[in-house]
Design a protein around this motif. Structure first.
Motif, mmCIF file in Angstrom:
data_model
loop_
_atom_site.group_PDB
_atom_site.id
_atom_site.type_symbol
_atom_site.label_atom_id
_atom_site.label_comp_id
_atom_site.label_asym_id
_atom_site.label_seq_id
_atom_site.Cartn_x
_atom_site.Cartn_y
_atom_site.Cartn_z
ATOM 1 N N SER A 26 0.789 -1.260 -0.054
ATOM 2 C CA SER A 26 0.126 -0.001 -0.024
ATOM 3 C C SER A 26 0.829 1.347 0.020
ATOM 4 N N GLU A 27 2.063 1.417 0.852
ATOM 5 C CA GLU A 27 2.827 2.596 0.922
ATOM 6 C C GLU A 27 3.619 2.814 -0.276
ATOM 7 N N THR A 28 4.462 1.481 -0.590
ATOM 8 C CA THR A 28 5.431 1.867 -1.602
ATOM 9 C C THR A 28 4.947 1.495 -3.147
ATOM 10 N N MET A 29 3.970 0.600 -3.301
ATOM 11 C CA MET A 29 3.432 0.268 -4.603
ATOM 12 C C MET A 29 1.954 0.847 -4.728
ATOM 13 N N GLY A 30 1.379 1.653 -3.781
ATOM 14 C CA GLY A 30 0.188 2.352 -4.156
ATOM 15 C C GLY A 30 -0.989 1.413 -4.353
ATOM 16 N N VAL A 31 -0.728 0.019 -3.956
ATOM 17 C CA VAL A 31 -1.780 -0.761 -4.149
ATOM 18 C C VAL A 31 -2.794 -0.974 -2.839
ATOM 19 N N GLY A 32 -3.876 -0.720 -2.942
ATOM 20 C CA GLY A 32 -4.870 -1.219 -2.084
ATOM 21 C C GLY A 32 -6.288 -0.655 -2.469
ATOM 22 N N PRO A 33 -7.334 -0.660 -1.339
ATOM 23 C CA PRO A 33 -7.108 -1.252 -0.082
ATOM 24 C C PRO A 33 -7.062 -2.474 -0.044
ATOM 25 N N TRP A 34 -6.732 -3.042 1.035
ATOM 26 C CA TRP A 34 -6.541 -4.526 1.397
ATOM 27 C C TRP A 34 -7.747 -5.023 2.191
ATOM 28 N N TYR A 35 -8.025 -6.258 1.714
ATOM 29 C CA TYR A 35 -9.228 -6.866 2.575
ATOM 30 C C TYR A 35 -8.553 -7.939 3.100
ATOM 31 N N TYR A 36 -8.517 -7.981 4.428
ATOM 32 C CA TYR A 36 -7.821 -8.942 5.383
ATOM 33 C C TYR A 36 -8.587 -9.853 6.276
ATOM 34 N N ASN A 37 -8.266 -11.097 6.161
ATOM 35 C CA ASN A 37 -8.986 -12.335 7.070
ATOM 36 C C ASN A 37 -7.573 -12.827 7.653
ATOM 37 N N PRO A 38 -7.504 -12.636 9.137
ATOM 38 C CA PRO A 38 -6.416 -13.246 9.783
ATOM 39 C C PRO A 38 -6.551 -15.142 9.635
ATOM 40 N N ALA A 39 -7.714 -15.339 9.684
ATOM 41 C CA ALA A 39 -8.051 -16.989 9.500
ATOM 42 C C ALA A 39 -9.209 -17.393 8.471
ATOM 43 N N VAL A 40 -8.858 -17.477 7.284
ATOM 44 C CA VAL A 40 -9.779 -17.763 6.104
ATOM 45 C C VAL A 40 -10.634 -18.832 6.482
ATOM 46 N N PRO A 41 -11.784 -19.122 6.297
ATOM 47 C CA PRO A 41 -12.698 -20.196 6.565
ATOM 48 C C PRO A 41 -12.816 -21.167 5.452
ATOM 49 N N ILE A 42 -11.601 -21.710 5.307
ATOM 50 C CA ILE A 42 -11.729 -23.033 4.266
ATOM 51 C C ILE A 42 -12.315 -24.194 4.641
ATOM 52 N N GLN A 43 -13.196 -24.500 3.798
ATOM 53 C CA GLN A 43 -13.833 -25.745 4.070
ATOM 54 C C GLN A 43 -13.642 -26.885 2.945
ATOM 55 N N ASP A 44 -13.676 -28.108 3.555
ATOM 56 C CA ASP A 44 -13.491 -29.311 2.527
ATOM 57 C C ASP A 44 -12.066 -29.239 1.908
ATOM 58 N N TYR A 45 -11.102 -28.572 2.928
ATOM 59 C CA TYR A 45 -9.575 -28.560 2.370
ATOM 60 C C TYR A 45 -9.050 -29.881 2.216
ATOM 61 N N THR A 46 -8.391 -30.349 1.054
ATOM 62 C CA THR A 46 -7.737 -31.521 0.947
ATOM 63 C C THR A 46 -6.291 -31.038 0.265
ATOM 64 N N TYR A 47 -5.176 -31.782 0.674
ATOM 65 C CA TYR A 47 -3.893 -31.810 0.227
ATOM 66 C C TYR A 47 -3.463 -33.236 -0.227
ATOM 67 N N ASP A 48 -2.987 -33.307 -1.113
ATOM 68 C CA ASP A 48 -2.905 -34.781 -1.792
ATOM 69 C C ASP A 48 -4.005 -35.785 -1.413
ATOM 70 N N GLY A 49 -5.025 -35.505 -1.762
ATOM 71 C CA GLY A 49 -6.039 -36.367 -1.455
ATOM 72 C C GLY A 49 -6.572 -36.265 0.012
ATOM 73 N N GLN A 50 -5.730 -35.932 0.687
ATOM 74 C CA GLN A 50 -6.151 -36.044 2.439
ATOM 75 C C GLN A 50 -6.661 -34.976 2.927
ATOM 76 N N ARG A 51 -7.842 -35.041 3.785
ATOM 77 C CA ARG A 51 -8.477 -33.981 4.301
ATOM 78 C C ARG A 51 -7.585 -33.351 5.652
ATOM 79 N N HIS A 52 -7.622 -31.982 5.643
ATOM 80 C CA HIS A 52 -6.897 -31.438 6.869
ATOM 81 C C HIS A 52 -7.785 -30.190 7.391
ATOM 82 N N ASP A 53 -7.336 -29.638 8.404
ATOM 83 C CA ASP A 53 -7.911 -28.459 9.029
ATOM 84 C C ASP A 53 -6.775 -27.167 8.747
ATOM 85 N N VAL A 54 -6.815 -26.392 8.102
ATOM 86 C CA VAL A 54 -5.860 -25.337 7.799
ATOM 87 C C VAL A 54 -6.031 -23.972 8.379
#
Length: 179
Positions: A26-54
């Protein structure tokens, strides 16, 4: 424009400190505003076919039509972001194509030999998949569905960037649980 899935719509950067990243962009590149979520609610998350909480923090802003995503992992859950960091890399981790016909475009990717590595969804009609093939060092492809609340949020972020005057540089994600 890409003849593959249309234009690249998002550049995804893995960072160690998302707050510092938003400040720099925002300050150097002039890009914004930023929409921020400190813990995105990802559902049904899988990595290499295995379910995880992320747990990941995400910040989104636009520069014109291009969306910039900053991602900070907040756990040691298996993910392509963690893999990227474990290789000592920071910066551009993925490019994303957006789709309103997720099933068709996913099938086209599968038919071309791409292998899903990481997937889930954020809000109704907000599915995403990252593909294992990295045809450029450290950069993979994400296919992201932009219907429903996630699509409306992406529109809001793009519109907020038009004529942004630098005020209120960090804002909360809107609610993605609605229809």
């Amino acid at each position: 424009m890409s003849t593959f899935l249309g234009p690249i719509r998002q550049l995804g950067y893995v960072v160690d400190d998302i707050e510092a990243g938003m400040k720099y962009w925002s300050e150097t590149m002039g890009v914004g505003p930023w929409y921020y979520n400190p813990a995105v609610p990802i559902q049904d998350y899988t990595y290499d076919g295995q379910r995880h909480d992320v747990t990941n923090s995400v910040a989104l802003a636009n520069s014109g039509e291009m969306q910039v995503e900053l991602i900070q992992t907040r756990s040691d859950t298996p993910s392509m972001y963690r893999d990227f960091k474990d290789r000592g890399l920071r910066g551009l981790q993925h490019v994303a194509f957006w789709t309103r016909d997720y099933d068709r475009d996913l099938q086209m990717m599968l038919d071309r030999g791409f292998t899903p590595k990481m997937s889930g969804f954020v809000g109704k009609n907000g599915r995403f998949v990252y593909f294992a093939e990295e045809h450029h060092p450290g950069t993979c492809i994400e296919l992201s569905e932009v219907m429903g609340p996630k699509g409306r949020m992406f529109d809001l972020i793009r519109d907020a960037a038009n004529g942004w005057d630098g005020s209120d540089p960090v804002r909360p994600f809107p609610d993605l649980s609605g229809e």
